[in-house]
Design a protein around this motif. Structure first.
Motif, PDB file in Angstrom:
ATOM      1  N   LEU A 147       0.829  -1.207   0.000  1.00  0.00           N
ATOM      2  CA  LEU A 147       0.000   0.000   0.000  1.00  0.00           C
ATOM      3  C   LEU A 147       0.862   1.256   0.000  1.00  0.00           C
ATOM      4  N   PHE A 148       1.921   1.236   0.809  1.00  0.00           N
ATOM      5  CA  PHE A 148       2.808   2.396   0.880  1.00  0.00           C
ATOM      6  C   PHE A 148       3.458   2.666  -0.466  1.00  0.00           C
ATOM      7  N   PHE A 149       3.988   1.632  -1.121  1.00  0.00           N
ATOM      8  CA  PHE A 149       4.661   1.830  -2.396  1.00  0.00           C
ATOM      9  C   PHE A 149       3.679   2.200  -3.505  1.00  0.00           C
ATOM     10  N   ALA A 150       2.471   1.682  -3.455  1.00  0.00           N
ATOM     11  CA  ALA A 150       1.452   2.087  -4.435  1.00  0.00           C
ATOM     12  C   ALA A 150       1.103   3.563  -4.261  1.00  0.00           C
ATOM     13  N   PHE A 151       0.981   4.001  -3.038  1.00  0.00           N
ATOM     14  CA  PHE A 151       0.694   5.407  -2.751  1.00  0.00           C
ATOM     15  C   PHE A 151       1.851   6.281  -3.223  1.00  0.00           C
ATOM     16  N   LEU A 152       3.075   5.883  -2.928  1.00  0.00           N
ATOM     17  CA  LEU A 152       4.260   6.633  -3.334  1.00  0.00           C
ATOM     18  C   LEU A 152       4.359   6.699  -4.859  1.00  0.00           C
ATOM     19  N   PHE A 153       4.118   5.594  -5.534  1.00  0.00           N
ATOM     20  CA  PHE A 153       4.153   5.543  -6.989  1.00  0.00           C
ATOM     21  C   PHE A 153       3.067   6.445  -7.584  1.00  0.00           C
ATOM     22  N   GLY A 154       1.895   6.457  -6.965  1.00  0.00           N
ATOM     23  CA  GLY A 154       0.810   7.331  -7.421  1.00  0.00           C
ATOM     24  C   GLY A 154       1.161   8.798  -7.295  1.00  0.00           C
ATOM     25  N   ILE A 155       1.836   9.167  -6.220  1.00  0.00           N
ATOM     26  CA  ILE A 155       2.250  10.557  -6.041  1.00  0.00           C
ATOM     27  C   ILE A 155       3.244  10.958  -7.132  1.00  0.00           C
ATOM     28  N   VAL A 156       4.181  10.083  -7.432  1.00  0.00           N
ATOM     29  CA  VAL A 156       5.166  10.375  -8.480  1.00  0.00           C
ATOM     30  C   VAL A 156       4.477  10.527  -9.834  1.00  0.00           C
ATOM     31  N   GLU A 157       3.571   9.631 -10.167  1.00  0.00           N
ATOM     32  CA  GLU A 157       2.867   9.715 -11.448  1.00  0.00           C
ATOM     33  C   GLU A 157       2.010  10.976 -11.550  1.00  0.00           C
ATOM     34  N   MET A 158       1.348  11.348 -10.457  1.00  0.00           N
ATOM     35  CA  MET A 158       0.544  12.574 -10.460  1.00  0.00           C
ATOM     36  C   MET A 158       1.447  13.790 -10.642  1.00  0.00           C
ATOM     37  N   GLY A 159       2.619  13.759 -10.037  1.00  0.00           N
ATOM     38  CA  GLY A 159       3.579  14.849 -10.218  1.00  0.00           C
ATOM     39  C   GLY A 159       4.024  14.965 -11.666  1.00  0.00           C
ATOM     40  N   LEU A 160       4.298  13.832 -12.320  1.00  0.00           N
ATOM     41  CA  LEU A 160       4.681  13.861 -13.736  1.00  0.00           C
ATOM     42  C   LEU A 160       3.545  14.387 -14.610  1.00  0.00           C
ATOM     43  N   LEU A 161       2.334  13.996 -14.292  1.00  0.00           N
ATOM     44  CA  LEU A 161       1.180  14.470 -15.050  1.00  0.00           C
ATOM     45  C   LEU A 161       1.028  15.986 -14.912  1.00  0.00           C
ATOM     46  N   LEU A 162       1.136  16.495 -13.682  1.00  0.00           N
ATOM     47  CA  LEU A 162       0.994  17.938 -13.466  1.00  0.00           C
ATOM     48  C   LEU A 162       2.152  18.712 -14.078  1.00  0.00           C
ATOM     49  N   TRP A 163       3.358  18.140 -14.036  1.00  0.00           N
ATOM     50  CA  TRP A 163       4.516  18.791 -14.652  1.00  0.00           C
ATOM     51  C   TRP A 163       4.325  18.873 -16.171  1.00  0.00           C
ATOM     52  N   THR A 164       3.813  17.821 -16.771  1.00  0.00           N
ATOM     53  CA  THR A 164       3.549  17.828 -18.209  1.00  0.00           C
ATOM     54  C   THR A 164       2.497  18.874 -18.560  1.00  0.00           C
ATOM     55  N   GLN A 165       1.437  18.942 -17.773  1.00  0.00           N
ATOM     56  CA  GLN A 165       0.385  19.937 -18.020  1.00  0.00           C
ATOM     57  C   GLN A 165       0.932  21.359 -17.892  1.00  0.00           C
ATOM     58  N   ALA A 166       1.704  21.606 -16.853  1.00  0.00           N
ATOM     59  CA  ALA A 166       2.275  22.944 -16.649  1.00  0.00           C
ATOM     60  C   ALA A 166       3.256  23.292 -17.766  1.00  0.00           C
ATOM     61  N   GLY A 167       4.046  22.331 -18.213  1.00  0.00           N
ATOM     62  CA  GLY A 167       4.983  22.575 -19.307  1.00  0.00           C
ATOM     63  C   GLY A 167       4.285  22.898 -20.607  1.00  0.00           C
ATOM     64  N   MET A 168       3.215  22.181 -20.882  1.00  0.00           N
ATOM     65  CA  MET A 168       2.445  22.462 -22.101  1.00  0.00           C
ATOM     66  C   MET A 168       1.840  23.863 -22.047  1.00  0.00           C
ATOM     67  N   GLN A 169       1.277  24.235 -20.901  1.00  0.00           N
ATOM     68  CA  GLN A 169       0.672  25.560 -20.759  1.00  0.00           C
ATOM     69  C   GLN A 169       1.734  26.650 -20.889  1.00  0.00           C
ATOM     70  N   HIS A 170       2.889  26.429 -20.292  1.00  0.00           N
ATOM     71  CA  HIS A 170       3.979  27.399 -20.366  1.00  0.00           C
ATOM     72  C   HIS A 170       4.457  27.566 -21.803  1.00  0.00           C
ATOM     73  N   GLY A 171       4.647  26.469 -22.508  1.00  0.00           N
ATOM     74  CA  GLY A 171       5.081  26.538 -23.903  1.00  0.00           C
ATOM     75  C   GLY A 171       4.062  27.242 -24.785  1.00  0.00           C
ATOM     76  N   ALA A 172       2.783  26.947 -24.574  1.00  0.00           N
ATOM     77  CA  ALA A 172       1.727  27.588 -25.373  1.00  0.00           C
ATOM     78  C   ALA A 172       1.674  29.088 -25.095  1.00  0.00           C
ATOM     79  N   ALA A 173       1.784  29.485 -23.842  1.00  0.00           N
ATOM     80  CA  ALA A 173       1.716  30.910 -23.491  1.00  0.00           C
ATOM     81  C   ALA A 173       2.904  31.673 -24.068  1.00  0.00           C
ATOM     82  N   LEU A 174       4.102  31.125 -23.939  1.00  0.00           N
ATOM     83  CA  LEU A 174       5.277  31.818 -24.471  1.00  0.00           C
ATOM     84  C   LEU A 174       5.262  31.886 -25.991  1.00  0.00           C
ATOM     85  N   ALA A 175       4.783  30.842 -26.643  1.00  0.00           N
ATOM     86  CA  ALA A 175       4.731  30.853 -28.106  1.00  0.00           C
ATOM     87  C   ALA A 175       3.677  31.834 -28.614  1.00  0.00           C
TER      88      ALA A 175
END
Length: 128
Positions: free
Chosen positions: A25-53
């Motif tokens: 359970l602990f490792f599943a929770f930890l893995f989920g946090i990492v994946e959610m972080g990657l998802l949010l980082w990707t979303q923020a990067g896309m928004q940043h690239g679109a705004a600057l372009a």
């Protein structure tokens, strides 16, 4: 004391048993946090690239000429927080709001989760 009573009273290995029960359970929770972080980082990067372009298309005709949408989408891809997104992730258009850059990307979760990809989108419009 009988052998069965001694077995049930023995506390050795209790920590190992507790770890074995809680660790998945602990490792599943930890893995989920990492994946959610990657998802949010990707979303923020896309928004940043679109705004600057979108801004670049309005204020810097040399670096982002509106007559060459490929240069604008390549610029957006470069400014996406170090993500290796292809320029085809981004699209350039000129609606009534000005210079608009949109992005759409299929975020793929690891195969072990067996989840369908999640489509992330971003958009930015800068007045011309």
């Amino acid at each position: 004391m009988s052998r069965a009573a001694a077995f049930w009273g023995d506390r050795r290995g209790a920590s190992a048993l507790e770890f074995g029960l809680i660790a998945p359970l602990f490792f599943a929770f930890l893995f989920g946090i990492v994946e959610m972080g990657l998802l949010l980082w990707t979303q923020a990067g896309m928004q940043h690239g679109a705004a600057l372009a979108a801004r670049c298309a309005t204020v810097n005709a040399t670096l982002c000429p509106t007559g060459n949408p490929g240069m604008i989408t390549a610029y957006a891809s470069q400014k996406a927080f170090g993500l290796n997104l292809p320029a085809s992730t981004f699209a350039y258009s000129t609606p009534a709001c000005g210079n608009q850059v949109t992005a759409s990307y299929q975020f793929q979760f690891p195969q072990i989760l067996n989840l369908a990809p999640l489509t992330l989108t971003a958009a930015s419009c800068f007045p011309a």
